[in-house]
Structure formats: C-alpha cells, structure tokens
Design an enzyme around this catalytic site. Structure first.
Site, PDB file in Angstrom:
ATOM      1  N   ASP A 324      -4.208  12.362  20.605  1.00 51.78           N
ATOM      2  CA  ASP A 324      -5.085  13.407  20.073  1.00 51.78           C
ATOM      3  C   ASP A 324      -6.533  12.934  20.019  1.00 51.78           C
ATOM      4  O   ASP A 324      -6.818  11.739  20.015  1.00 51.78           O
ATOM      5  CB  ASP A 324      -4.639  13.815  18.682  1.00 51.78           C
ATOM      6  CG  ASP A 324      -4.736  12.649  17.691  1.00 51.78           C
ATOM      7  OD1 ASP A 324      -4.236  11.561  18.032  1.00 51.78           O
ATOM      8  OD2 ASP A 324      -5.307  12.824  16.599  1.00 51.78           O
ATOM      9  N   GLU A 325      -7.425  13.882  19.963  1.00 55.69           N
ATOM     10  CA  GLU A 325      -8.839  13.660  19.674  1.00 55.69           C
ATOM     11  C   GLU A 325      -9.416  12.476  20.452  1.00 55.69           C
ATOM     12  O   GLU A 325      -9.979  11.546  19.876  1.00 55.69           O
ATOM     13  CB  GLU A 325      -9.032  13.450  18.164  1.00 55.69           C
ATOM     14  CG  GLU A 325      -8.629  14.664  17.344  1.00 55.69           C
ATOM     15  CD  GLU A 325      -8.763  14.450  15.848  1.00 55.69           C
ATOM     16  OE1 GLU A 325      -9.063  15.422  15.127  1.00 55.69           O
ATOM     17  OE2 GLU A 325      -8.549  13.306  15.398  1.00 55.69           O
ATOM     18  N   TRP A 391       0.011  20.393  16.148  1.00 51.63           N
ATOM     19  CA  TRP A 391      -0.746  20.355  14.893  1.00 51.63           C
ATOM     20  C   TRP A 391      -1.902  21.350  14.854  1.00 51.63           C
ATOM     21  O   TRP A 391      -2.302  21.797  13.789  1.00 51.63           O
ATOM     22  CB  TRP A 391      -1.263  18.937  14.628  1.00 51.63           C
ATOM     23  CG  TRP A 391      -2.406  18.483  15.493  1.00 51.63           C
ATOM     24  CD1 TRP A 391      -2.332  17.984  16.759  1.00 51.63           C
ATOM     25  CD2 TRP A 391      -3.794  18.460  15.141  1.00 51.63           C
ATOM     26  NE1 TRP A 391      -3.587  17.647  17.222  1.00 51.63           N
ATOM     27  CE2 TRP A 391      -4.498  17.923  16.249  1.00 51.63           C
ATOM     28  CE3 TRP A 391      -4.510  18.832  14.013  1.00 51.63           C
ATOM     29  CZ2 TRP A 391      -5.888  17.777  16.256  1.00 51.63           C
ATOM     30  CZ3 TRP A 391      -5.897  18.675  14.005  1.00 51.63           C
ATOM     31  CH2 TRP A 391      -6.563  18.142  15.113  1.00 51.63           C
ATOM     32  N   PHE A 417      -0.533  18.082   4.188  1.00 50.23           N
ATOM     33  CA  PHE A 417      -0.511  17.900   2.737  1.00 50.23           C
ATOM     34  C   PHE A 417      -1.706  17.110   2.224  1.00 50.23           C
ATOM     35  O   PHE A 417      -1.755  16.771   1.036  1.00 50.23           O
ATOM     36  CB  PHE A 417       0.805  17.231   2.312  1.00 50.23           C
ATOM     37  CG  PHE A 417       2.009  18.142   2.372  1.00 50.23           C
ATOM     38  CD1 PHE A 417       1.906  19.444   2.846  1.00 50.23           C
ATOM     39  CD2 PHE A 417       3.253  17.698   1.948  1.00 50.23           C
ATOM     40  CE1 PHE A 417       3.024  20.282   2.899  1.00 50.23           C
ATOM     41  CE2 PHE A 417       4.369  18.518   1.985  1.00 50.23           C
ATOM     42  CZ  PHE A 417       4.254  19.816   2.464  1.00 50.23           C
ATOM     43  N   TRP A 468      -2.384  12.597   5.674  1.00 57.62           N
ATOM     44  CA  TRP A 468      -3.511  11.774   6.131  1.00 57.62           C
ATOM     45  C   TRP A 468      -4.255  11.269   4.898  1.00 57.62           C
ATOM     46  O   TRP A 468      -4.465  12.012   3.939  1.00 57.62           O
ATOM     47  CB  TRP A 468      -4.430  12.586   7.037  1.00 57.62           C
ATOM     48  CG  TRP A 468      -3.730  13.129   8.246  1.00 57.62           C
ATOM     49  CD1 TRP A 468      -3.297  14.406   8.450  1.00 57.62           C
ATOM     50  CD2 TRP A 468      -3.357  12.392   9.414  1.00 57.62           C
ATOM     51  NE1 TRP A 468      -2.681  14.509   9.677  1.00 57.62           N
ATOM     52  CE2 TRP A 468      -2.700  13.292  10.290  1.00 57.62           C
ATOM     53  CE3 TRP A 468      -3.514  11.052   9.801  1.00 57.62           C
ATOM     54  CZ2 TRP A 468      -2.202  12.902  11.533  1.00 57.62           C
ATOM     55  CZ3 TRP A 468      -3.020  10.662  11.042  1.00 57.62           C
ATOM     56  CH2 TRP A 468      -2.368  11.580  11.891  1.00 57.62           C
TER      57      TRP A 468
END
Length: 530
Positions: A324-325, A391, A417, A468
């Site tokens: 990701d990213e 996600w 969360f 995270w």
C-alpha cells in the site's frame, strides 16, 4: 391491586432479564432448557489425555472460583457432575472443524466437536455462561447450542511499528481474540517508523531500524516532535513463543512485512536498497514517505532472505506483504527503474509495482505459501495467486472477488478501530487519527458486497479490524479503542449479527460488560450509557 400489578411487572422484567444470555458472538442456535448445572469441587472433566481445551477450562474455573476440577480420560462414576469433551458430533454427517454442539443438563455438560478447535469455541461459550462474581454456587443454565461460524477469516490487526508493545500484551491481545472466537491475528511488524522482527541474516534491521530519534507529539496537523529515542523489537524466540501461544488458542498469526513502500526503517539500516544514496532514518512522524525499496536485484535478494526467515517463524497460509501507499516519485527519477520499465515492456510505474509484487509472490509460492496485500496491489495488474485485503472501501475487494481472488474485507468506513468512537467535539475521547466509527456502525457491517453474485461472494474469506497506533501510545489505549467494538465485529463475522436487532445485541453486551470489568479491560463506556 396496584401492588399485584407492580409485582407481576417486576416478575416479567426479571424473567426477561434471565432469558437474555450474555453470549457474544450470538450462537447459531440456542434451545433453552430447564434448571441449572452446578459446578462444585467434585465435578469431573472427562477428556482425552493432554487436551488443551480441558486444561483451559479447568484453569479458568480455578482462577475465577477457586475450584480445582479433576481431569480424567476415564468415564466418571454415576452421580458425579461431569463436563465431557467428545471428538465426535451426534446426528450429523458433515462437520467443520470450527463447529460444536454444547448440551447442558442438570447432571452433565457435553461438548461435542469434530476437532479441538470446535471444542475450544464451546469452552469459550461455557465461560461466558459462568457467573462473573466469585460465588459459592457456580451455576450454568441448562440449554443446547449448535453453533458454527459463517466466515473463515475472523481477524484483528495490531500495528507495533508506530508504537511498540511487549510480548505479554500481545498475548493478552490474542486472549481477547480467542474469547470472541476470532481466528486470525494480523501482526504489522515493519513500517517507516520501526522494524520490529529480528532477522538473523540482517542484524542492522533491529540494531538500527528498530529505533527512531524522536516521535511526533499531538496530532499530525500540529507537526510537533520530541527528541526521545524510541523503539524495540521481538527476537525470533519471542516470535515463536507468541505463535505457539496463538496456535493453542486456534489463532493463526499472519505477519506483515511491508514492501515496496513504508520502508524507511529498513533503508535506515541498509541504504543501498533505495533509489538514492540517502542518508535515511526511521521516520519520527506519520504519513507516507517517498523513499521506498528500489526494484533491483540486491533488493529482491534481501527481501527473499528476509521472507525466508519469516516463513520459518510463521506457519500461516498467507504472508502479508503490504503493497500500500507506495509513492512512485523515486522510481520516476531512478535510471535503474526507468531502464527496467523499458526492458520489461511495462507501461508505467504502476506496472513496475505489479512486477515487484508478482516476483515476490513467485518466491513465496515456491515456499508453499501465499501472499496477501492491501488493495493497491490491484494497480498495474494483480499477481496471479494473491489475496487482497480491501481497506479503501470495499471496491478493491469487489474487483478482486470478480477476478476470483480471495478477499479479506477491512474498509476504513467500518473496520479502522484507530478512528473515534464518538464525536471528537464532545471532548470525551482521546486523540485519534480522525473519522467516526461507532459500535452500531461496526455492527451494521456486511463483508459481502451486494455487487457480487453468489458464486463470487465465496471469495470473501471474511474481514478484520485494524488498530493502527500512530496515536495509541500504550496498552490501556489499545484496549480502549478495541473495546467494545471488537464484540460487534465478532458477531458480524460469526454470521449472527442482525442490524435490525442491535438493541438485542446491546442488552447482551450490557451483561457482558461485567466480564470486561472482571478482566480489568480499559474500554469505552459511552455505548453503555444509553
């Protein structure tokens, strides 16, 4: 007359309260019985020799009520109250390893399952039926439960890169998952802010990459930092200890080793793996950084060696490789990357990332494992055997399922969360990244998108929530962000959640709250105030 009416109303209320069982997730089918089974010092547990599930129940009863129950593989004498574990299922021809049948009568608790995993879930149900206070009379209501989950992947994630958590807490976190019959722990072990797993072939990953020279303080928008050295890592022996602990509780630990982006901690230890000369250091702040792994041969050698050690430590079917990213800034100005794009006949840097992921997948597949990555791995073409963790909404997961790839749903809309549980303007909540995900919103989540056909929906393995830890500094804060939202997700993934009956869920949760207090959990109390 009024007194009689009042008495009748009170009796009805008491009966209604007694009919609500504090079970989360709600079992597939519950048939109430009459009376109670009473646990006492003469109660005997009958199970196969060495049964972890039998010992788990015995230890819980002893630590909670002071009763030391005997475990034997020999049938108990007549007249003795028995808790019997059976590796068989009555009246059924096909039974999954996670299914169980729990029969509780006044004289006997019978736990029947095709495998120890089902027995373990039955034990968790029995524990939830036990009193929450230390009473002399330990009674369990008579009933029959037939139960099985809907989804194969029922998970929780924990990021230990932004903030590090010791082994004892990781085990406690696993215990929480086990209590709600979850079966997957996604352990986010590497990122820009710290490398947390010992790799013997590359000692500088933990000597250098596990430490940063300061940490962002307050919210990202403030751009404030301290200068305190921060870090930590798990030795391979500690990793083995956690994996074994989880395995006993029928939880698979899926490690995440980030690539090609989120690599600053690794590059601080081995700068030769980047597109530029650096210098690099583990990131002090949060966000996305432009320095990433360069797709050159020495990088692939490095990552293959790392993954080789990771695969030895984790027996999971899937290895999470992030994906990701990953900014393409460095790749666009890197002579090697541009040459590789021309050499391979690729269209752009997105296809270069696809090449990167596909090459890693071939190595992991050759080791008998599969890769899973965040939904960015769809960009430029999905690796042939990869699973997708969706996600950025559910669109990526939907696209992957239509391509017949396995999917784990984890959309930021319902499953992050680290977001607020209540309006931050109320000033009741600790600092968080942003967003708002209430208990009710989690409970309303359906992991299977309406856009999928029945055949395509079979590729949805399940879902997980992500924790995270940019803004989560300690163990109490982790628990606060997880509870009680984990209870709603557990019921969604077990397959018994019904958004139209959210009030029924909250009634059970209110009863279950006493158990959270007994465990000493730091939880958000706002959902209990209404």
């Amino acid at each position: 007359m009024l007194k009689k009416i009042f008495f009748v109303c009170l009796l009805v209320q008491q009966m209604a309260a007694q009919s609500v069982l504090p079970l989360i997730p709600l079992p597939e089918k519950v048939t109430p019985g009459n009376g109670n089974f009473t646990l006492d010092s003469k109660t005997v547990i009958v199970a196969e020799s060495g049964s972890f599930e039998a010992k788990f129940l015995r230890d819980y009863v002893e630590s909670t009520f002071g009763l030391r129950l005997k475990i034997t593989s020999v049938p108990a004498a007549k007249g003795v109250h028995v808790i019997a574990f059976q590796l068989q299922i009555p009246d059924t021809t096909a039974f999954d390893s996670e299914q169980y049948v729990l029969d509780i009568s006044a004289e006997r608790i019978n736990i029947a399952a095709a495998a120890s995993q089902g027995q373990f879930y039955a034990v968790q149900t029995v524990i939830q039926l036990l009193p929450t206070d230390k009473t002399k009379s330990v009674r369990i209501p008579c009933l029959r439960i037939t139960d099985r989950p809907k989804f194969k992947w029922r998970g929780m994630h924990l990021d230990v890169s932004r903030h590090f958590f010791p082994v004892d807490f990781v085990k406690r976190y696993i215990d929480y998952l086990a209590s709600y019959k979850m079966n997957t722990f996604h352990w986010h072990l590497t990122d820009d802010q710290g490398w947390r797993i010992e790799i013997k072939k590359y000692p500088k990953l933990t000597q250098v990459g596990a430490w940063r020279n300061g940490t962002m303080v307050g919210h990202y928008n403030e751009q404030r930092y301290d200068t305190i050295k921060y870090g930590g890592f798990y030795t391979q022996q500690q990793i083995k200890e956690v994996v074994a602990y989880a395995r006993e509780r029928h939880i698979t630990v899926v490690p995440e080793i980030e690539m090609p982006g989120h690599a600053l901690a690794a590059l601080s230890a081995y700068p030769e793996l980047a597109c530029t000369d650096g210098p690099f250091e583990a990131a002090k702040g949060w966000g996305v950084f432009e320095d990433v792994f360069c797709p050159k041969e020495e990088t692939f050698t490095f990552l293959e060696n790392v993954l080789s050690e990771v695969i030895e430590l984790f027996p999971s079917e899937y290895i999470h490789i992030g994906g990701d990213e990953c900014p393409k800034t460095r790749w666009k100005s890197c002579a090697h990357c541009q040459g590789l794009i021309r050499q391979l006949g690729l269209s752009d840097e997105h296809e270069l990332q696809s090449y990167f992921i596909t090459r890693i997948e071939k190595y992991v597949n050759a080791k008998g494992r599969k890769i899973i990555g965040w939904d960015e791995i769809l960009e430029g073409g999905l690796a042939p055997n990869a699973a997708v963790m969706s996600w950025r909404g559910t669109e990526g997961g939907t696209a992957a399922a239509k391509l017949h790839h396995n999917v784990v749903m984890s959309p930021g809309s319902h499953c992050y969360f680290d977001q607020y549980q209540a309006d931050p303007a109320s000033q009741t909540q600790p600092i968080a990244i942003g967003g708002l995900i209430t208990l009710e919103k989690v409970y309303s989540f359906n992991p299977i998108p309406e856009a999928l056909s029945e055949a395509e929906s079979k590729y949805i393995l399940g879902a997980q929530a992500n924790v995270w830890t940019e803004y989560i500094l300690n163990e109490d804060h982790v628990e606060y962000m997880v509870f009680p939202r984990i209870t709603a997700l557990a019921e969604v993934l077990w397959g018994t959640a019904d958004p139209a009956k959210f009030n029924d869920f909250t009634k059970r949760l209110s009863l279950h709250r006493k158990r959270l207090d007994t465990w000493g959990v730091h939880y958000c109390k706002l959902p209990f105030t209404n």
